[in-house]
Design a protein around this motif. Structure first.
Motif, PDB file in Angstrom:
ATOM      1  N   TRP A  39       1.027  -1.172  -0.190  1.00 55.15           N
ATOM      2  CA  TRP A  39       0.011   0.119  -0.026  1.00 55.15           C
ATOM      3  C   TRP A  39       0.963   1.061   0.245  1.00 55.15           C
ATOM      4  CZ3 TRP A  39      -4.696  -0.811  -1.520  1.00 55.15           C
ATOM      5  CH2 TRP A  39      -5.441  -1.997  -1.091  1.00 55.15           C
ATOM      6  N   LYS A  40       1.966   1.193   0.674  1.00 56.60           N
ATOM      7  CA  LYS A  40       2.933   2.129   0.883  1.00 56.60           C
ATOM      8  C   LYS A  40       3.456   2.777  -0.746  1.00 56.60           C
ATOM      9  CE  LYS A  40       7.152   4.032   2.622  1.00 56.60           C
ATOM     10  NZ  LYS A  40       8.171   3.693   4.006  1.00 56.60           N
ATOM     11  N   ARG A  41       3.686   1.513  -1.415  1.00 56.03           N
ATOM     12  CA  ARG A  41       4.396   1.805  -2.867  1.00 56.03           C
ATOM     13  C   ARG A  41       3.326   2.343  -3.537  1.00 56.03           C
ATOM     14  NH1 ARG A  41       6.650  -2.690  -2.711  1.00 56.03           N
ATOM     15  NH2 ARG A  41       5.033  -3.962  -3.731  1.00 56.03           N
ATOM     16  N   GLN A  42       2.051   2.060  -3.525  1.00 57.34           N
ATOM     17  CA  GLN A  42       0.733   2.440  -4.468  1.00 57.34           C
ATOM     18  C   GLN A  42       0.644   4.129  -3.783  1.00 57.34           C
ATOM     19  OE1 GLN A  42      -2.614   0.075  -4.572  1.00 57.34           O
ATOM     20  NE2 GLN A  42      -1.407  -1.505  -3.522  1.00 57.34           N
ATOM     21  N   LEU A  43       0.719   4.335  -2.713  1.00 65.97           N
ATOM     22  CA  LEU A  43       0.413   5.611  -2.337  1.00 65.97           C
ATOM     23  C   LEU A  43       1.656   6.785  -2.935  1.00 65.97           C
ATOM     24  CD1 LEU A  43      -1.150   7.700  -0.782  1.00 65.97           C
ATOM     25  CD2 LEU A  43      -0.006   7.189   1.562  1.00 65.97           C
ATOM     26  N   GLU A  44       2.793   6.051  -2.540  1.00 60.47           N
ATOM     27  CA  GLU A  44       3.997   6.778  -3.311  1.00 60.47           C
ATOM     28  C   GLU A  44       3.643   7.098  -4.647  1.00 60.47           C
ATOM     29  OE1 GLU A  44       8.907   6.586  -3.286  1.00 60.47           O
ATOM     30  OE2 GLU A  44       7.633   4.898  -2.504  1.00 60.47           O
ATOM     31  N   LEU A  45       3.194   6.288  -5.558  1.00 61.19           N
ATOM     32  CA  LEU A  45       2.920   6.669  -6.695  1.00 61.19           C
ATOM     33  C   LEU A  45       1.829   7.560  -6.987  1.00 61.19           C
ATOM     34  CD1 LEU A  45       2.995   3.050  -8.331  1.00 61.19           C
ATOM     35  CD2 LEU A  45       4.872   4.641  -8.521  1.00 61.19           C
ATOM     36  N   ALA A  46       0.668   7.279  -6.212  1.00 62.34           N
ATOM     37  CA  ALA A  46      -0.186   8.513  -6.311  1.00 62.34           C
ATOM     38  C   ALA A  46       0.164   9.798  -6.169  1.00 62.34           C
ATOM     39  CB  ALA A  46      -1.487   7.972  -5.470  1.00 62.34           C
ATOM     40  N   ILE A  47       0.939   9.983  -4.859  1.00 59.61           N
ATOM     41  CA  ILE A  47       1.503  11.308  -4.585  1.00 59.61           C
ATOM     42  C   ILE A  47       2.422  11.794  -5.631  1.00 59.61           C
ATOM     43  CG2 ILE A  47       2.952  12.660  -3.019  1.00 59.61           C
ATOM     44  CD1 ILE A  47       2.007  10.593  -0.717  1.00 59.61           C
ATOM     45  N   ALA A  48       3.187  11.021  -6.204  1.00 59.73           N
ATOM     46  CA  ALA A  48       4.188  11.367  -7.246  1.00 59.73           C
ATOM     47  C   ALA A  48       3.213  11.971  -8.348  1.00 59.73           C
ATOM     48  CB  ALA A  48       5.016  10.361  -7.713  1.00 59.73           C
ATOM     49  N   TRP A  49       2.220  11.293  -8.698  1.00 58.47           N
ATOM     50  CA  TRP A  49       1.408  11.597  -9.830  1.00 58.47           C
ATOM     51  C   TRP A  49       0.380  12.900  -9.512  1.00 58.47           C
ATOM     52  CZ3 TRP A  49      -0.349   5.787 -10.295  1.00 58.47           C
ATOM     53  CH2 TRP A  49       0.795   5.126 -10.921  1.00 58.47           C
ATOM     54  N   ASN A  50       0.352  13.043  -8.162  1.00 57.05           N
ATOM     55  CA  ASN A  50      -0.798  14.050  -7.669  1.00 57.05           C
ATOM     56  C   ASN A  50      -1.789  13.803  -8.306  1.00 57.05           C
ATOM     57  OD1 ASN A  50      -1.444  16.510  -6.239  1.00 57.05           O
ATOM     58  ND2 ASN A  50      -1.048  17.753  -8.200  1.00 57.05           N
ATOM     59  N   ARG A  51      -2.441  12.381  -8.112  1.00 58.81           N
ATOM     60  CA  ARG A  51      -3.644  12.256  -8.395  1.00 58.81           C
ATOM     61  C   ARG A  51      -4.539  11.751  -7.107  1.00 58.81           C
ATOM     62  NH1 ARG A  51      -5.069  11.545 -13.852  1.00 58.81           N
ATOM     63  NH2 ARG A  51      -7.231  11.056 -12.951  1.00 58.81           N
ATOM     64  N   VAL A  52      -5.482  12.638  -6.540  1.00 61.81           N
ATOM     65  CA  VAL A  52      -5.873  12.386  -5.306  1.00 61.81           C
ATOM     66  C   VAL A  52      -6.865  11.265  -5.493  1.00 61.81           C
ATOM     67  CG1 VAL A  52      -7.421  14.532  -5.268  1.00 61.81           C
ATOM     68  CG2 VAL A  52      -6.596  13.311  -3.160  1.00 61.81           C
ATOM     69  N   ASP A  53      -7.713  11.666  -6.712  1.00 63.81           N
ATOM     70  CA  ASP A  53      -8.752  10.660  -7.102  1.00 63.81           C
ATOM     71  C   ASP A  53      -8.556   9.218  -6.972  1.00 63.81           C
ATOM     72  OD1 ASP A  53      -7.176  11.311  -9.124  1.00 63.81           O
ATOM     73  OD2 ASP A  53      -8.745  11.096 -10.500  1.00 63.81           O
ATOM     74  N   ILE A  54      -7.284   8.884  -7.593  1.00 63.11           N
ATOM     75  CA  ILE A  54      -6.883   7.506  -7.658  1.00 63.11           C
ATOM     76  C   ILE A  54      -6.623   7.016  -6.326  1.00 63.11           C
ATOM     77  CG2 ILE A  54      -5.223   5.850  -8.502  1.00 63.11           C
ATOM     78  CD1 ILE A  54      -7.044   7.104 -10.572  1.00 63.11           C
ATOM     79  N   ALA A  55      -5.916   7.690  -5.271  1.00 61.97           N
ATOM     80  CA  ALA A  55      -5.730   7.454  -4.037  1.00 61.97           C
ATOM     81  C   ALA A  55      -6.976   7.110  -3.209  1.00 61.97           C
ATOM     82  CB  ALA A  55      -4.988   8.349  -3.352  1.00 61.97           C
ATOM     83  N   GLU A  56      -7.911   8.202  -3.440  1.00 62.21           N
ATOM     84  CA  GLU A  56      -9.046   7.813  -2.559  1.00 62.21           C
ATOM     85  C   GLU A  56      -9.912   6.459  -3.131  1.00 62.21           C
ATOM     86  OE1 GLU A  56     -12.554  11.090  -1.187  1.00 62.21           O
ATOM     87  OE2 GLU A  56     -11.360  11.440  -2.964  1.00 62.21           O
ATOM     88  N   THR A  57     -10.054   6.275  -4.298  1.00 58.23           N
ATOM     89  CA  THR A  57     -10.781   5.207  -4.710  1.00 58.23           C
ATOM     90  C   THR A  57     -10.087   3.872  -4.764  1.00 58.23           C
ATOM     91  OG1 THR A  57     -10.009   5.602  -7.107  1.00 58.23           O
ATOM     92  CG2 THR A  57     -12.116   6.650  -6.117  1.00 58.23           C
ATOM     93  N   GLU A  58      -8.533   3.975  -5.069  1.00 55.98           N
ATOM     94  CA  GLU A  58      -7.743   2.784  -4.985  1.00 55.98           C
ATOM     95  C   GLU A  58      -7.202   2.192  -3.793  1.00 55.98           C
ATOM     96  OE1 GLU A  58      -8.141   0.575  -7.650  1.00 55.98           O
ATOM     97  OE2 GLU A  58      -9.694   1.744  -8.567  1.00 55.98           O
ATOM     98  N   ILE A  59      -6.639   3.157  -3.103  1.00 63.19           N
ATOM     99  CA  ILE A  59      -5.888   2.971  -1.791  1.00 63.19           C
ATOM    100  C   ILE A  59      -6.452   3.104  -0.548  1.00 63.19           C
ATOM    101  CG2 ILE A  59      -3.598   3.579  -0.739  1.00 63.19           C
ATOM    102  CD1 ILE A  59      -2.918   4.970  -3.650  1.00 63.19           C
ATOM    103  N   PHE A  60      -6.947   4.091  -0.226  1.00 66.05           N
ATOM    104  CA  PHE A  60      -7.592   4.489   0.960  1.00 66.05           C
ATOM    105  C   PHE A  60      -9.185   3.414   1.132  1.00 66.05           C
ATOM    106  CE2 PHE A  60      -4.585   7.736   0.930  1.00 66.05           C
ATOM    107  CZ  PHE A  60      -4.020   7.668   2.206  1.00 66.05           C
ATOM    108  N   THR A  61      -8.987   2.291   1.107  1.00 63.83           N
ATOM    109  CA  THR A  61     -10.329   1.345   1.011  1.00 63.83           C
ATOM    110  C   THR A  61     -10.218   0.757   2.298  1.00 63.83           C
ATOM    111  OG1 THR A  61      -9.032  -0.353  -0.059  1.00 63.83           O
ATOM    112  CG2 THR A  61     -10.005   1.420  -1.412  1.00 63.83           C
TER     113      THR A  61
END
Length: 1468
Positions: free
Chosen positions: A423-445
């Protein structure tokens, strides 16, 4: 040199950005070109043919180039040698001759970068070219777009979604897009997407589209060739004349043109492109030393068999692929079967789909190729974690950008390291992409369970990267700001990472000055710091913030007790700290420091000093003392705007300051509307977290006039103005009681205490009334507990409160000032004698009392401003300037008056001084709500008139000098010259017309002929008949013109200016008056009760108290009060509730605004339109889907019927009728689907990999349905392979014995023993030695071996020669003695697993069978001691590891370890 290194370490990144200029900015364009040329010729090469051999044509070489394109030494006589052209032998590398800038001649003058590179170029060199030479920022994502190289049609909706999604993902994530670079097929579509973005977003960042193309197939490539590079090269896109070649796409930004020395051969770039993508994917994300690497994703549109191979190889290498359904050909084939079970993906189905989507191309496909493609498609479907199908008909996918990012996140979840690391690796990618929508739907579940500490690194990255949406998301998902900022080092690190700006430059200077101060001879250091300068500490930040807020505040971050800070602050700061009433020692206490730490305040302050509105807004909502925070931000921002040199940055700071002033107004308005008394407490309470100052003081220092003008603030000022008197008392009653004070005992004047007692009495009456109705005494008992009863004021205190009220003091001072002016006028007009009279002496005493009062006001500093700031504040006040001027004039006039020679001059000065005193009397009107604003307007008009006089003086002087020169000849009397040139023209404006410009009005007796009479002007030039000689028509005309401009134009202009000023200032005068009213109220609140001249006795008392008795001044609580802890907490909680109400109302206003409604309506219309278009396109697709489901049900029914028939046959029931038709083809038996379904669990998959390990051999493709031996497979032609490196070798009869063995798992696509040691079963054994880590038996561990050859961990094992003994190979890793001891324990072990293994080395005739043996060892046994000794001496070759799902073993060994964990009842 060493000092420079120290400085660079001192400032870290901030000193580099704030002090040093960039080296790239100073370099000229020509120098940069020379540097690029030199680097390119040194590192990049091209390939050229060095041996000409004629090919199809006489003048064309086998390499594809003309004979004239070869160098002279490449052309040899035909009979000279007998060798033939060889690509590997006759192509050499030379420095490249094609690089630089490329310009396309179409509209827009697009310019890009290009370079011709060899196929053997290192990808590291290419990456350096892209990032260092071409100045591209390292990507956060690499998008490799592949597919059809020929032009193909995309539906309008799919094309729009692809273009929009591709550009969005590239723009938001900072991605690089890599394509083939030519103006055909999928590359053309990517170029059009880049072009559309460039046209619609000219102000935003450029999209990086890199084209990797083959040099030998580029049309018009000769225009790119120049030995020194082209800057730029003018390239023309000639589609019609390109023939079999291709033109470069004019919408790509960078080109890498791959050269292998040949011409006309496509696909040369594929290998180098693959290596480049692999190289980039190995780089760390964000150029960090550790963390995630740059992710790569493959996007597929259309495509043929070559694209299928690209997809297959990409997924084998761990690259996720996104396939767009509806784009055509192979993309649609994969999309059609992606959702089906593997059992249904048959050769027949692939035949049907190929025929459907490839059309006429299908006729050229051989059956064996279809079988191979079926196998590859099945493998692709099996790797579902690397595959994402974007279906335009499905709503849940959203746009293409979401599908791309979801594919990357889905791929990152498949790692063997599961849990929080994944999950940390996925969140690191989402932050690097600045895509909070992806983090909200795919990571913080619900699946991911985060702790606050697990997200601290993400919070830091989001803050430093300026990603406010991520900050909000992290706070919503469990990040505790208090835990995050608990360590002061984290906050220090945030300040080190500040972006370049005003605060960073000021902080760098402060750190540097502090460091220089430490270099003085007196050096006190708690610990040595070799080679480093002083780092940024919170003490530096605190000193700088205190400078911005004002010296009246205390340090926000007290110095740490762990380090010694020597004279870090400025002189003003040091003086103020020493004068602080609380003392610096109290700030050093740990509990006080903890009490003052508010994490919301810390984050808010960090965001404000960098002028970051979005982050500051988030942090402000978390502040406990939100109103003080908003006003402090307003003060800090306005101070930085004044001290900054960048006008745009300063303007942005002022806008943000006004924004937070509005926030403070909004919160205070909510508070005042809810409870006025509590709201007034908020204004004057001491804020511990903001330097122990008050909201009111911060608003005044920030010049927040709108806040001070709020009714609640004015109510507080009015209450302070009235003192203990009620604010409802009419002025006339107060004036009467000032003279007839006994009236205060009759109730004629109401006191505040009386009002409080009256309200309490009314409440009691209400409660008693309720009790009579309800019969309950609970309310009375509850109110009587803990309530302190107020007593009425005594007679003495009523009298004291009356005359100590600022209002009464003000009225007495007005009376006193009237008396002073009256006495002054009498002395000047009636009683001004050579020897001062009694009245004049009284006047001097009176003035002395005024001087003493001014001195008291100058040194009275209850807020702790310091003398310098107090003096500046005193001088900036207009009335104080008039006070000083009047006193100085009086003293000078008095000195002149006491001397005989200057007696009259002294009286003149005193008369002028009387005028100043009268002007000073206007200050009494500032308290009036009617006249106070008008005085402000008069002051503004005086400023306008001052500048208007410059304009008027031009006309006055111009006309006066001209008139004087025409009328008077050579007058040398200066006073009469000034009178004629300035004074008379000025009076003319007001109607005093001159008589000497007109013959009729001229009088000779009114002037002096030669100017000898000092009381008369000189006569104008006269004729012989004693009449004026000047031209009358000219003087009269000049006068008319002068009056026209001066009287009509300029005076009306002045009136218009006054009118404009009045209209402009009128709206703000009330606000300005309310703001300035505070100073008058504070002045009279601190003023002694007695008016002048009796006030001198009060001054005498204060002098004795302060200087003789050394007693501290009495601090008033009206403007600054410190609340008890409980009351403080209760008040802040109530303020937080009011803040929430304010934010809610603000959100409601925004949602109900017209702009928001229009935007929402537009979005809804767009959504409806998209849905209608989707339904139109997918109407037929829905029918086809239903037909497919019906067909699936028919197939399942056929299976069931076949199973029933087989069961009946097995029980002896014969068929009496013909067999029904089945849904199978000639090459598919009825058992095919059933057997394939049984294998669908992944069994016998590794044994059918197309690429046989450690060889260049490719297996014959075996689709799922053809694995069982029972299924007919007439096309099956496996190759024979027997490795020479596989240990034992069979004799010559091996080929004869091949047919005696058959793999129990089914077909594998290869015959022989392969890489195995012999035919048939190859029995191996894996040994799992386990132990408990501690005596409490909490952690189960196993012994693992480090495989140096493959760089992986593995269970100890090897070929099994006897079932009763361990593999002999273990002697090498464990030693002979230890091997024998463990071998003796084999009988005590437990067989965990035994049987066939799906090994990638298996063949049709040889396979691996495994036996997994678990031996559990006692921690206290001697064998355990020997093993631990071996582990300790093995230098990592043997390791104990915890049995868990995070184990990095092969899939087969992980399954074995899972069963061991189940055997010991441990969670895996």
């Amino acid at each position: 040199m060493e000092e420079d290194v120290v400085k660079s370490r001192l400032f870290h990144s901030l000193a580099i950005s704030a002090v040093r200029p960039s080296k790239h900015l100073s370099a000229s364009a020509s120098f940069q070109r020379c540097a690029i040329t030199s680097w390119t010729r040194e590192n990049l090469h091209k390939r050229e043919c060095c041996f000409f051999e004629k090919g199809v044509r006489e003048d064309v070489c086998r390499c594809g180039y003309l004979k004239t394109d070869h160098v002279d030494e490449a052309i040899k006589p035909e009979d000279s040698t007998g060798e033939y052209w060889d690509k590997h032998k006759h192509v050499r590398e030379v420095p490249t001759d094609a690089f630089g800038d490329i310009s396309f001649g179409d509209l827009g003058q697009k310019t890009g970068k290009y370079a011709r590179v060899s196929t053997d170029t290192s990808p590291e060199i290419l990456y350096e070219l892209l990032t260092e030479q071409w100045k591209l920022s390292p990507p956060n994502l690499l998008i490799s777009v592949t597919g059809g190289a020929k032009n193909f049609f995309l539906k309008a909706r799919l094309k729009t979604m692809f273009n929009r999604g591709l550009i969005k993902v590239a723009q938001t994530t900072g991605a690089w897009i890599i394509t083939g670079g030519t103006h055909t097929g999928v590359m053309k579509h990517v170029g059009q997407a880049v072009r559309d973005h460039a046209l619609s977003n000219s102000m935003q960042g450029q999209i990086v589209a890199i084209g990797v193309a083959t040099w030998g197939i580029i049309h018009n490539r000769d225009a790119l060739v120049h030995s020194e590079g082209c800057f730029p090269a003018h390239y023309e896109t000639d589609i019609k004349g390109q023939g079999r070649l291709s033109c470069l796409d004019n919408n790509h930004t960078h080109f890498l043109l791959v050269d292998d020395g040949t011409q006309g051969h496509y696909g040369v770039e594929i290998e180098l492109r693959s290596r480049l993508e692999k190289c980039i994917s190995g780089k760390r994300l964000g150029n960090k030393e550790s963390g995630a690497t740059i992710p790569v994703v493959c996007v597929v549109l259309d495509g043929g068999p070559g694209t299928l191979n690209t997809i297959y190889n990409a997924m084998l290498n761990g690259t996720p692929c996104v396939i767009l359904e509806g784009s055509g050909r192979i993309a649609d084939v994969i999309a059609q079967v992606a959702g089906l079970p593997l059992a249904r993906v048959t050769i027949t189905l692939i035949h049907q789909l190929m025929k459907k989507f490839f059309g006429q191309e299908y006729e050229n496909f051989p059956h064996l190729k279809i079988i191979e493609w079926t196998k590859k498609i099945q493998d692709i479907i099996r790797m579902s974690h690397w595959l994402t199908i974007f279906r335009i008909s499905e709503d849940d996918h959203g746009d293409v950008d979401v599908a791309i990012l979801q594919a990357l996140l889905k791929a990152s979840r498949t790692s063997e390291t599961l849990g929080i690391e994944s999950w940390k690796r996925q969140l690191e990618l989402a932050i690097a992409w600045n895509r909070v929508d992806i983090a909200e739907t795919e990571i913080f579940t619900e699946e991911s369970q985060w702790k606050s500490s697990d997200l601290h690194w993400a919070m830091f990255s989001a803050l430093v990267g300026n990603k406010p949406q991520f900050v909000s998301l992290l706070l919503e998902n469990g990040v505790s700001l208090r835990d995050f900022l608990q360590d002061e080092d984290t906050l220090c690190e945030l300040y080190k990472q500040l972006p370049s700006g005003i605060f960073l430059r000021k902080l760098a200077k402060r750190v540097h000055s502090s460091r220089r101060r430490r270099r003085k001879p007196l050096r006190i250091r708690p610990r040595a710091r070799t080679g480093q300068g002083e780092p940024i500490s919170m003490t530096h930040v605190s000193d700088e913030v205190r400078h911005l807020l004002g010296s009246f505040t205390q340090a926000l971050y007290p110095p740490s007790s762990m380090s010694y800070h020597f004279d870090v602050s400025t002189e003003v700061t040091s003086v103020s700290l020493s004068k602080s009433p609380t003392g610096s020692q109290s700030l050093l206490r740990a509990d006080d420091a903890d009490a003052q730490r508010d994490p919301g305040r810390d984050l808010f302050l960090w965001a404000v000093v960098q002028n970051n509105k979005q982050l500051a807004e988030i942090a402000w909502e978390l502040c406990r003392d939100c109103m003080s925070a908003a006003l402090a931000a307003s003060k800090i921002l306005k101070t930085m705007a004044e001290e900054g040199s960048d006008a745009d940055e300063a303007e942005a700071m002022r806008e943000l300051a006004n924004h937070y002033e509005k926030h403070a107004i909004g919160v205070f308005s909510e508070c005042h509307n809810s409870d006025g008394e509590r709201a007034r407490k908020l204004l004057v309470r001491v804020s511990p977290v903001w330097g122990r100052t008050t909201c009111l003081r911060l608003a005044l220092e920030a010049d927040d006039k709108s806040f001070v003008a709020q009714s609640g603030v004015q109510a507080l000022l009015t209450q302070i103005w009235c003192g203990e008197l009620s604010v409802d008392n009419p002025v006339w009653r107060v004036l009467i009681c000032m003279v007839f004070f006994p009236l205060i005992y009759t109730g004629f004047l109401v006191f505040r205490r009386d009002e409080v007692l009256h309200r309490e009495a009314e409440k009691k009456e209400e409660i008693k009334t309720v009790e009579k109705v309800t019969g309950s005494t609970l309310r009375t008992n509850s109110r009587s507990l803990g309530v302190k009863r107020l007593k009425p004021l005594s007679s003495w205190y009523r009298l004291v409160h009356l005359y100590s009220s600022p209002q009464v003091k003000f009225y007495w001072n007005i009376v006193s000032y009237f008396a002073f002016l009256f006495l002054f006028a009498v002395v000047l007009m009636i009683d001004f004698q050579a020897t001062p009279s009694a009245g004049e002496l009284l006047l001097y005493i009176w003035l002395l009392s005024l001087v003493c009062e001014e001195v008291r006001q100058l040194f009275y500093d209850p807020d702790g401003f310091g003398f310098h700031k107090k003096a500046r504040m005193y001088i900036n006040e207009l009335w104080n300037i008039l006070d000083v001027l009047s006193i100085l004039l009086f003293i000078i006039g008095l000195a002149f008056r006491l001397t005989t020679e200057l007696f009259y001059a002294g009286k003149i000065l005193l008369c002028i001084d009387f005028v100043v005193f009268c002007l000073r009397f206007m200050a009494i009107f500032t308290i009036s709500r009617t006249l106070g604003p008008k005085i402000i307007i008069v002051r503004r008009m005086m400023t306008d008139m001052f500048f208007f006089m410059f304009l008027l003086s031009i006309w006055v002087v111009a006309y006066g000098v001209a008139k004087q020169g025409i009328l008077i000849h050579n007058d040398n009397r200066l006073d009469w010259i000034v009178r004629g040139a300035v004074y008379e023209p000025y009076l003319t404006i007001f109607g005093n017309f001159p008589t000497n410009i007109d013959y009729a009005a001229f009088d000779l007796d009114s002037c002096s002929m030669n100017g000898t009479d000092p009381l008369k002007p000189k006569c104008p030039v006269l004729n012989e008949n004693q009449t004026p000689a000047f031209p009358e028509w000219l003087t009269i005309t000049m006068l008319c013109v002068y009056l026209l401009f001066a009287n009509i134009l300029l005076l009306n202009l002045l009136i218009a200016i006054f009118n404009f000023t009045f209209q402009t200032v009128q709206d703000n005068t009330d606000r300005i008056w309310m703001f300035q009213r505070y100073e008058l109220i504070k002045e009279y609140h601190s003023r002694p009760t007695a008016p002048p001249p009796f006030i001198i006795f009060s001054h005498f008392y204060l002098f004795i108290r302060s200087m003789v008795l050394c007693r501290p001044p009495v601090m008033s609580k009206e403007f600054k009060s410190e609340l008890p802890q409980m009351e403080e907490e209760e008040l802040l909680s109530w303020e937080a509730l009011m803040k929430d109400r304010y934010l809610l109302s603000t959100q409601q206003e925004q949602s109900q605004s017209m702009e928001r409604r229009i935007l929402d309506t537009s979005q809804k219309v767009t959504t409806i339109t998209d849905r209608l278009e989707r339904e139109e396109e997918t109407g037929s697709a829905a029918v086809m889907h239903r037909m497919a489901r019906l067909e699936e049900q028919v197939v399942q029914s056929a299976k069931a019927l076949q199973w029933i028939m087989d069961s009946l046959k097995s029980q002896g029931f014969a068929a009496t009728e013909a067999q029904p038709l089945t849904l199978t083809t000639a090459d598919e038996s009825p058992d095919t689907l059933r057997n394939a379904s049984e294998k669908e669990d992944g069994f016998h998959v590794n044994a059918r990999q197309l690429h046989y390990p450690n060889s260049k051999l490719t297996r014959f493709p075996v689709p799922e349905e053809k694995v069982p031996w029972e299924v007919s497979f007439s096309s099956y032609m496996p190759v024979y392979y027997a490795s020479e490196d596989s240990g034992d070798h069979m004799d010559g009869s091996e080929s004869e014995a091949v047919g005696n063995y058959r793999n129990p798992g089914g077909r594998t696509g290869i015959r022989g023993r392969g890489a195995l040691s012999h035919l048939g079963p190859n029995r191996n054994a894996d040994l799992v030695l386990t132990r408990m880590r501690d005596s409490e038996n909490t952690v189960l561990e196993y012994l693992v071996v480090w495989d140096e050859r493959h760089g992986t961990l593995a269970l100890p094992g090897g070929p099994l020669e006897s079932p009763d003994h361990l593999p002999v190979a273990l002697k090498k890793s464990m030693g002979k003695l230890l091997y024998e001891k463990i071998n003796a324990k084999v009988s005590e072990g437990t067989k965990v697993l035994e049987g066939y293994v799906d090994d990638c080395r298996n063949t049709d005739d040889a396979w691996v069978e495994i036996t997994v043996l678990n031996i559990h060892l006692d921690r206290t046994s001697q064998l355990m001691v020997d093993i631990n000794s071996m582990v300790a001496s093995s230098r990592g070759a043997l390791q104990w590891r915890e049995v868990s799902g995070k184990t990095r073993l092969s899939s087969n060994q992980r399954d074995s370890l899972r069963q061991v964990a189940e055997l010991h009842n441990r969670k895996f």
